[in-house]
Write a protein that holds these residues in place. Structure first.
Motif, short mmCIF file in Angstrom:
data_model
loop_
_atom_site.label_atom_id
_atom_site.label_comp_id
_atom_site.label_asym_id
_atom_site.label_seq_id
_atom_site.Cartn_x
_atom_site.Cartn_y
_atom_site.Cartn_z
N ASP A 135 0.76 -0.96 -0.23
CA ASP A 135 0.15 -0.12 -0.22
C ASP A 135 0.63 1.18 0.13
OD1 ASP A 135 -1.45 2.38 0.75
OD2 ASP A 135 -3.26 0.90 1.86
N ILE A 136 1.35 1.64 -1.48
CA ILE A 136 2.13 2.66 -1.67
C ILE A 136 1.93 4.18 0.00
CG2 ILE A 136 0.42 4.01 -3.57
CD1 ILE A 136 4.72 3.90 -2.52
N ARG A 137 0.63 4.60 -0.10
CA ARG A 137 0.07 5.79 0.29
C ARG A 137 0.27 5.69 1.82
NH1 ARG A 137 -5.99 7.29 -1.87
NH2 ARG A 137 -5.28 8.64 -3.13
N ALA A 138 0.28 4.54 2.15
CA ALA A 138 0.39 3.98 3.65
C ALA A 138 2.11 3.37 4.09
CB ALA A 138 0.06 2.24 4.55
N SER A 139 2.56 3.35 3.28
CA SER A 139 3.96 2.93 3.10
C SER A 139 4.85 5.24 3.43
CB SER A 139 5.08 2.41 2.24
OG SER A 139 4.58 1.06 2.52
N LEU A 181 11.36 14.03 -4.51
CA LEU A 181 11.36 14.32 -6.04
C LEU A 181 9.00 13.67 -5.65
CD1 LEU A 181 13.83 11.77 -7.52
CD2 LEU A 181 13.57 14.81 -7.52
N LYS A 182 9.03 14.54 -5.05
CA LYS A 182 7.53 14.76 -4.75
C LYS A 182 6.06 14.43 -5.94
CE LYS A 182 7.38 16.19 0.51
NZ LYS A 182 7.20 17.27 1.03
N ALA A 183 7.43 15.16 -6.82
CA ALA A 183 6.49 14.85 -8.21
C ALA A 183 5.48 13.71 -8.89
CB ALA A 183 6.96 15.62 -9.70
N THR A 184 6.67 12.57 -7.39
CA THR A 184 5.88 11.58 -8.77
C THR A 184 4.99 10.60 -7.99
OG1 THR A 184 7.73 10.69 -6.70
CG2 THR A 184 8.99 10.52 -8.66
N GLY A 185 4.35 11.52 -6.86
CA GLY A 185 2.76 11.64 -6.93
C GLY A 185 3.35 9.53 -5.69
N GLU A 186 2.14 9.18 -6.37
CA GLU A 186 2.02 8.24 -5.51
C GLU A 186 2.66 6.45 -6.61
OE1 GLU A 186 -2.16 7.75 -3.74
OE2 GLU A 186 -1.34 8.47 -2.92
N GLY A 243 22.56 8.86 2.95
CA GLY A 243 23.28 8.02 2.44
C GLY A 243 22.50 7.57 1.63
N PRO A 244 21.89 5.77 0.89
CA PRO A 244 22.01 5.45 -0.64
C PRO A 244 20.35 5.73 0.01
CG PRO A 244 22.80 3.86 0.20
CD PRO A 244 23.46 5.08 1.78
N VAL A 245 20.03 6.05 -1.55
CA VAL A 245 18.30 6.83 -1.11
C VAL A 245 17.45 5.58 -1.06
CG1 VAL A 245 16.68 7.73 -2.70
CG2 VAL A 245 18.88 8.45 -3.25
N LEU A 246 15.99 5.61 0.19
CA LEU A 246 15.31 4.81 0.07
C LEU A 246 14.22 4.99 -1.05
CD1 LEU A 246 14.41 2.23 2.14
CD2 LEU A 246 13.37 4.34 3.42
N ALA A 247 13.96 4.17 -1.73
CA ALA A 247 12.79 3.89 -2.80
C ALA A 247 11.63 2.85 -1.99
CB ALA A 247 13.00 3.78 -4.07
N LEU A 248 10.31 3.90 -2.51
CA LEU A 248 9.51 2.95 -1.87
C LEU A 248 8.52 3.02 -3.61
CD1 LEU A 248 7.83 4.61 1.36
CD2 LEU A 248 8.90 2.34 1.01
N TYR A 249 8.19 1.79 -3.53
CA TYR A 249 7.62 1.18 -5.39
C TYR A 249 6.02 -0.04 -5.07
CZ TYR A 249 7.61 1.07 -9.97
OH TYR A 249 7.33 0.62 -11.94
#
Length: 151
Positions: A21-25, A38-43, A52-58
């Motif tokens: 659940d991308i919203r919950a995460s 980079l909030k322009a990526t929305g959800e 350090g390294p970037v944390l991405a949620l997908y």
């Protein structure tokens, strides 16, 4: 005559977590205090500055498809990797664990003395990704939030 390949510079730049659940995460990682970029990526995807390294949620299913792996069955057991939140003191370890649980994490293991002279505990995020919260000899956290390893 074969051309010799240039050896690339090794680097770890992004850790991407598949989430149900991308919203919950996004709400969970925002509540932990990570700074979203980079909030322009929305959800579609969320990127966090970690020092350090970037944390991405997908989304889990999309990440599995991108990696050409099946998205089911989703493992409910140890996946062979953990994330770490290194701290400066034992008191900070305790505070981070309590804070994460307050924000919706599940405590896996209470903080304890380790056999290598450190102090560590574990929590999982809403998708079961395990985080170690630790202070360890030879690993210092600087004012820049980066980990500095002893020689």
């Amino acid at each position: 005559m074969a051309k010799e390949l240039t050896v690339p510079v090794p680097r770890l730049t992004v850790i991407t977590l598949g989430v149900s659940d991308i919203r919950a995460s996004i709400a969970f990682y925002d509540s932990l205090g990570f700074s979203r970029r980079l909030k322009a990526t929305g959800e579609a995807v969320a990127f966090y500055d970690t020092g350090g390294p970037v944390l991405a949620l997908y989304p889990w299913d999309q990440l599995a498809a991108d990696a050409a792996l099946p998205d089911n069955p989703r493992p409910s057991t140890f996946r062979g990797m953990t994330l770490a939140w290194n701290c400066r003191t034992r008191a900070e370890v305790d505070a981070v664990l309590a804070f994460a649980v307050d924000k919706g994490a599940t405590r896996l293991k209470a903080a304890h003395e380790t056999d290598y002279g450190g102090y560590a505990g574990y929590f999982t995020d809403p998708d079961g990704h395990p985080w170690e919260v630790v202070v360890a000899p030879g690993i210092d956290v600087g004012d820049d939030r980066r980990v500095h390893l002893a020689e």
